[in-house]
Design a protein around this motif. Structure first.
Motif, PDB file in Angstrom:
ATOM      1  N   THR A  10       0.855  -1.189   0.000  1.00 18.62           N
ATOM      2  CA  THR A  10       0.000   0.000   0.000  1.00 18.62           C
ATOM      3  C   THR A  10       0.889   1.235   0.000  1.00 18.62           C
ATOM      4  N   THR A  11       0.652   2.147  -0.934  1.00 20.94           N
ATOM      5  CA  THR A  11       1.388   3.407  -0.973  1.00 20.94           C
ATOM      6  C   THR A  11       0.902   4.294   0.166  1.00 20.94           C
ATOM      7  N   VAL A  12       1.856   4.837   0.929  1.00 18.31           N
ATOM      8  CA  VAL A  12       1.525   5.639   2.107  1.00 18.31           C
ATOM      9  C   VAL A  12       1.801   7.123   1.888  1.00 18.31           C
ATOM     10  N   CYS A  13       2.990   7.461   1.378  1.00 22.90           N
ATOM     11  CA  CYS A  13       3.361   8.866   1.206  1.00 22.90           C
ATOM     12  C   CYS A  13       4.608   8.969   0.346  1.00 22.90           C
ATOM     13  N   VAL A  28      -2.967   1.930   7.374  1.00 21.28           N
ATOM     14  CA  VAL A  28      -2.724   1.025   6.254  1.00 21.28           C
ATOM     15  C   VAL A  28      -3.717  -0.124   6.349  1.00 21.28           C
ATOM     16  N   ASP A  29      -4.640  -0.172   5.418  1.00 17.88           N
ATOM     17  CA  ASP A  29      -5.656  -1.231   5.400  1.00 17.88           C
ATOM     18  C   ASP A  29      -6.334  -1.389   6.757  1.00 17.88           C
ATOM     19  N   GLY A  30      -6.632  -0.258   7.406  1.00 14.27           N
ATOM     20  CA  GLY A  30      -7.334  -0.269   8.679  1.00 14.27           C
ATOM     21  C   GLY A  30      -6.457  -0.488   9.899  1.00 14.27           C
ATOM     22  N   VAL A  31      -5.143  -0.584   9.714  1.00 17.32           N
ATOM     23  CA  VAL A  31      -4.209  -0.815  10.820  1.00 17.32           C
ATOM     24  C   VAL A  31      -3.360   0.436  11.015  1.00 17.32           C
ATOM     25  N   GLN A  32      -3.258   0.911  12.277  1.00 20.52           N
ATOM     26  CA  GLN A  32      -2.384   2.051  12.580  1.00 20.52           C
ATOM     27  C   GLN A  32      -0.931   1.571  12.605  1.00 20.52           C
ATOM     28  N   VAL A  33      -0.133   2.172  11.736  1.00 17.09           N
ATOM     29  CA  VAL A  33       1.271   1.804  11.592  1.00 17.09           C
ATOM     30  C   VAL A  33       2.134   3.016  11.907  1.00 17.09           C
ATOM     31  N   ARG A 110       3.635  -3.091   3.527  1.00 17.64           N
ATOM     32  CA  ARG A 110       2.909  -4.362   3.394  1.00 17.64           C
ATOM     33  C   ARG A 110       2.734  -4.937   4.786  1.00 17.64           C
ATOM     34  N   LEU A 111       1.486  -5.058   5.201  1.00 21.24           N
ATOM     35  CA  LEU A 111       1.195  -5.587   6.530  1.00 21.24           C
ATOM     36  C   LEU A 111       1.604  -7.028   6.649  1.00 21.24           C
ATOM     37  N   ARG A 112       2.069  -7.384   7.834  1.00 20.62           N
ATOM     38  CA  ARG A 112       2.403  -8.778   8.152  1.00 20.62           C
ATOM     39  C   ARG A 112       1.520  -9.179   9.322  1.00 20.62           C
ATOM     40  N   GLN A 113       0.870 -10.303   9.211  1.00 22.37           N
ATOM     41  CA  GLN A 113       0.021 -10.789  10.292  1.00 22.37           C
ATOM     42  C   GLN A 113       0.401 -12.219  10.599  1.00 22.37           C
TER      43      GLN A 113
END
Length: 115
Positions: A10-13, A28-33, A110-113
């Motif tokens: 996901t492009t952020v800035c 990012v995709d609903g997650v605060q990073v 890129r979120l990691r879960q």
């Protein structure tokens, strides 16, 4: 065995929007990073402090310990390794870490879960 699920980038800035050695929060995709730029490296961790439960790590103090890039929580000052998410002060405490990169001057996460 824990399996890591990686999602899409996901492009952020723009990279120029990240000040060196300062954090910034992003959704990012609903997650605060919490994003950090140290030297030529980018790091992304969960913005939620696992000790206090507050979403504040992006406002933490960026530094290093023994050559390891770190951020200290602004609340209780626990220090986290930006590469692994491990707390260097409290064994067994971790903050989620995510992949971060710069492509064509844009910061992507890129979120990691853990599954």
């Amino acid at each position: 065995m824990t399996q890591t699920i990686t999602l899409t980038w996901t492009t952020v800035c723009l990279l120029d929007r990240l000040e060196p050695d300062r954090g910034v929060a992003a959704l990012v995709d609903g997650v605060q990073v919490a994003l950090f730029r140290t030297g030529d490296e980018l790091f992304a961790i969960d913005n939620r402090d696992p000790v206090s439960g507050a979403y504040v790590l992006s406002r933490g103090i960026v530094g290093s310990r023994g050559g390891v890039p770190t951020v200290a929580s602004p609340l209780h000052k626990q220090v986290y390794d930006l590469r692994s998410g491990q707390c260097l002060d409290l064994p067994g405490v971790t903050v989620g870490r995510h992949d971060a990169r710069c492509r064509n001057g844009l910061v992507e996460v890129r979120l990691r879960q853990e599954a």
